[in-house]
Scaffold this active site. Structure first.
Site, PDB file in Angstrom:
ATOM      1  N   HIS A 250      33.489  46.069  39.786  1.00  0.00           N
ATOM      2  CA  HIS A 250      33.752  44.642  39.948  1.00  0.00           C
ATOM      3  C   HIS A 250      32.538  44.055  40.666  1.00  0.00           C
ATOM      4  O   HIS A 250      32.176  44.506  41.766  1.00  0.00           O
ATOM      5  CB  HIS A 250      35.029  44.405  40.751  1.00  0.00           C
ATOM      6  CG  HIS A 250      36.260  44.863  40.035  1.00  0.00           C
ATOM      7  ND1 HIS A 250      37.304  45.513  40.650  1.00  0.00           N
ATOM      8  CD2 HIS A 250      36.610  44.767  38.725  1.00  0.00           C
ATOM      9  CE1 HIS A 250      38.252  45.788  39.772  1.00  0.00           C
ATOM     10  NE2 HIS A 250      37.850  45.344  38.588  1.00  0.00           N
ATOM     11  N   GLU A 253      32.409  43.292  44.398  1.00  0.00           N
ATOM     12  CA  GLU A 253      32.700  44.369  45.340  1.00  0.00           C
ATOM     13  C   GLU A 253      31.433  45.211  45.478  1.00  0.00           C
ATOM     14  O   GLU A 253      31.195  46.147  44.726  1.00  0.00           O
ATOM     15  CB  GLU A 253      33.894  45.191  44.841  1.00  0.00           C
ATOM     16  CG  GLU A 253      35.167  44.351  44.750  1.00  0.00           C
ATOM     17  CD  GLU A 253      36.315  45.073  44.055  1.00  0.00           C
ATOM     18  OE1 GLU A 253      36.211  46.293  43.831  1.00  0.00           O
ATOM     19  OE2 GLU A 253      37.316  44.406  43.723  1.00  0.00           O
ATOM     20  N   HIS A 382      35.275  50.867  45.151  1.00  0.00           N
ATOM     21  CA  HIS A 382      35.694  49.463  45.071  1.00  0.00           C
ATOM     22  C   HIS A 382      35.718  48.850  46.467  1.00  0.00           C
ATOM     23  O   HIS A 382      35.319  49.478  47.444  1.00  0.00           O
ATOM     24  CB  HIS A 382      37.074  49.368  44.417  1.00  0.00           C
ATOM     25  CG  HIS A 382      37.071  49.693  42.955  1.00  0.00           C
ATOM     26  ND1 HIS A 382      37.376  48.774  41.975  1.00  0.00           N
ATOM     27  CD2 HIS A 382      36.800  50.841  42.298  1.00  0.00           C
ATOM     28  CE1 HIS A 382      37.294  49.335  40.788  1.00  0.00           C
ATOM     29  NE2 HIS A 382      36.940  50.602  40.954  1.00  0.00           N
ATOM     30  N   GLU A 474      38.722  52.556  47.849  1.00  0.00           N
ATOM     31  CA  GLU A 474      38.548  51.194  48.363  1.00  0.00           C
ATOM     32  C   GLU A 474      37.838  51.346  49.703  1.00  0.00           C
ATOM     33  O   GLU A 474      38.425  51.818  50.677  1.00  0.00           O
ATOM     34  CB  GLU A 474      39.896  50.498  48.527  1.00  0.00           C
ATOM     35  CG  GLU A 474      40.703  50.365  47.243  1.00  0.00           C
ATOM     36  CD  GLU A 474      40.218  49.225  46.360  1.00  0.00           C
ATOM     37  OE1 GLU A 474      39.446  48.374  46.875  1.00  0.00           O
ATOM     38  OE2 GLU A 474      40.615  49.156  45.180  1.00  0.00           O
TER      39      GLU A 474
END
Length: 654
Positions: A250, A253, A382, A474
């Site tokens: 993404h 990110e 991410h 993440e």
């Protein structure tokens, strides 16, 4: 008096010679008798003001151009300019912006010091070779003004590369002091060009263990660069497992992207300094780092600037696609198969219906990459939370947004996720008031579908289509942090990144061969009680990630009998156990459900096999014979505004 008269005559004679060498005046019609003629001025460099050429790597051009078009207005109303403006739509994004930039190099050539520089012939020739099929697919002739012999020059003539900007070769970085320590890392946000430059410099510095390559191109034409570390860069080595990290899926990110750039520099420096942990890792593993899978989205996010914690801008690609929703949904098929006796939940083929939708070139490039290298373990980095998730990401019941949905390798995936989480000082912190505090009671990890369910994810695709196990990390609650935060973020993640890479050596590995020692490709390695097989690579080697325990392992291949072995993996064992198999041929291979060899696992018509991620050929869809000759092709309407100068040179002679 006679002497002065002769001097005067000589001066008059020289004045006449000077006037004779001046440019002749050029008059417009009707001005001859008015004495208003203007002297023709030498052409000079002017700023580029063509809207379709504002992103070229230079700022000035000269009129007339190579087509003898004498002004910006003439160019803008020409069929050549209209063509490069609409090629993006005509070719559905294929070969662009390369073709547009190449066209701009002819219509608005580079000008320096009032001198025009021709674009390089080899760039034109390579692009024509790669993109001609895209023109053939829409029944269009190659544009005459992209004639590589006529309008382009050889490198010995001093040409310029109009596509250098796409490869990150234009932006110039500040030279760093030469006395910096070998371990120096700049903790900053890297533009695309800076990223490419840093990766190439790192690979050059450690050329004996590193190399760079591209897996393909983004929609806007940027190379998807990978830096690889291995004792034999560029080659798969027998029994050496393949590992990959992917960042910036993404575009907004960005932490994962920067972490992988820092990691590349760290691996290089520490290897040279003799760090035993790093040397052991690189000597026994082939490591691939892809810092930015979505460089187009990153550029959009970067315009907002660091510190902007946006959740939308730049997340998707230039095609407005979310890459982590763009992979084939194989999870639904796995759920359907789960209740079928003897069915395998692995190497599931891509359904034909998937190709009916819009598939990003970035997605195709990753799928092609996965088929070309026998990856064992992977993680996608991410941002937006602080947790490690693992497959499945799609719920067993589609209407359930949060439902625990384990794979057959649930124990192994939990072990992998904890390897990262436990080595991260913040994720392993027991405070619930921090970023990621919601996952403290779970140990900083969670099944993806239990967190939130979505389809088309990359991790599920890795597991169900290939041998590769992938988790999603993440790495922080802020998607685009300020530069002063990057140093701390790196130190929080460094050991976790290394610890997770080392997990590629858990379980078993070996070679499957026949009685003569010939390797057997695509043999299946099965584990009793786990409904998921892995297959051997081209050299007959395999890797099967497994947690500690006792297992019944079997190997089988088309035309060979099955061989079974009992294997025990001790709890403290941190390297893969060697388990080889020698298979004996049989006359008949039982035709059991879903136990076909890998050659038959893909449908006969496989668009992915036809896709060239670098050339970006036209998408398949014009199968069969050539279209019937017609007066004008469908794209002719794009040039309807041109009355007298329609591009007949684009029409093929049938």
């Amino acid at each position: 008096m006679r002497g002065s008269s002769m001097v005067l005559r000589l001066l008059l004679f020289l004045t006449g010679l000077l006037r004779a060498t001046e440019p002749a005046p050029r008059c417009e019609t009707g001005q001859e008798t008015l004495g208003q003629c203007q002297t023709v001025q030498k052409a000079k460099c002017v700023d580029i003001s063509l809207s379709s050429c504002t992103d070229v790597a230079y700022t000035q051009t000269m009129y007339p151009n190579f087509l003898d078009q004498k002004s910006r207005e003439v160019i803008e109303y020409s069929s050549e300019y209209i063509l490069i403006s609409v090629l993006h739509n005509l070719l559905q994004g294929e070969c662009n912006p390369d073709l547009r930039l190449l066209g701009c190099s002819v219509l608005a050539p580079q000008c320096e010091k009032d001198k025009v520089i021709k674009p390089c012939r080899h760039v034109c020739e390579n692009l024509k070779k790669n993109c001609l099929p895209a023109f053939d697919a829409i029944d269009m002739a190659w544009p005459y003004f992209l004639d590589c012999d006529r309008f382009f020059a050889g490198e010995e003539e001093g040409c310029f590369d109009p596509l250098a900007k796409l490869r990150g070769e234009v932006e110039i970085e500040e030279d760093l002091p030469s006395d910096l320590p070998a371990t120096f890392i700049q903790f900053k946000h890297h533009s695309y060009a800076q990223m490419v430059s840093t990766l190439k410099k790192t690979a050059s510095r450690c050329s004996h263990i590193a190399t760079t390559y591209s897996i393909g191109r983004s929609f806007e034409g940027k190379d998807l660069f990978v830096i690889e570390f291995s004792t034999k860069p560029g080659h798969h080595e027998l029994l050496k497992p393949e590992f990959k990290y992917i960042g910036n899926m993404h575009g907004n990110e960005v932490v994962g992207k920067e972490l992988l750039i820092y990691l590349a520099q760290y691996l290089c420096s520490e290897y040279l300094l003799g760090n035993p942990r790093i040397q052991t890792l690189i000597n026994n593993t082939r490591i691939h780092l892809l810092p930015s899978l979505n460089p187009d989205g990153y550029e959009l996010a970067a315009e907002e600037g660091a510190g902007y914690n946006g959740w939308v801008i730049g997340r998707q690609t230039a095609q407005n696609l979310d890459l982590n929703r763009n992979f084939p949904d194989l999870t639904s098929e796995a759920y359907r198969r789960a209740g079928i006796r003897g069915a395998r939940l692995d190497h599931i083929p891509i359904p034909q219906s998937y190709w009916w939708g819009k598939v990003a070139p970035e997605t195709k490039a990753v799928m092609k990459w996965l088929r070309s290298i026998p990856f064992v373990l992977s993680a996608s980095l991410h941002g937006g939370e602080l947790v490690v998730t693992y497959p499945y990401d799609y719920s067993r019941h589609p209407l359930e947004e949060k439902e625990f949905s384990p794979t057959p390798d649930e124990k192994m995936f939990k072990m992998l996720a904890k390897a990262y989480a436990d080595a991260h000082p913040v994720i392993s912190d027991r405070s619930e008031l921090r970023c990621g505090g919601n996952f403290v009671k779970r140990g900083g990890i969670i099944n993806g579908a239990e967190w939130y369910s979505f389809t088309g994810g990359m991790a599920d695709f890795n597991y169900l289509h290939t041998n590769c196990f992938e988790v999603t990390v993440e790495v922080g609650c802020e998607k685009f942090p300020l530069e002063e935060e990057l140093f701390t973020i790196w130190h929080e993640n460094r050991d976790a990144l290394l610890n997770y890479m080392e997990m590629v050596h858990r379980g078993i590995k070996g070679i499957v061969s026949d009685k003569f020692g010939n390797p057997i490709k695509n043999a299946r390695i099965s584990v009793r009680g786990i409904q998921h097989d892995v297959t051997t690579a081209a050299d007959g080697d395999y890797w099967r990630l497994l947690p500690p325990g006792t297992y019944i392992i079997s190997a089988q291949a088309a035309g060979y009998s099955k061989v079974m072995k009992r294997v025990t993996l001790p709890t403290k064992m941190k390297r893969a156990g060697r388990v080889d198999f020698v298979l004996r041929p049989v006359e008949v291979w039982p035709n059991k459900l879903l136990r076909r060899p890998m050659e038959d696992m893909h449908d006969q018509y496989d668009p992915l096999e036809l896709f060239d991620p670098h050339a970006q050929h036209a998408q398949p869809g014009t199968r069969g014979g050539s279209p019937q000759p017609r007066e004008k092709p469908w794209w002719w309407s794009y040039f309807s505004s041109l009355d007298l100068h329609k591009p007949l040179w684009l029409l093929k002679q049938h």
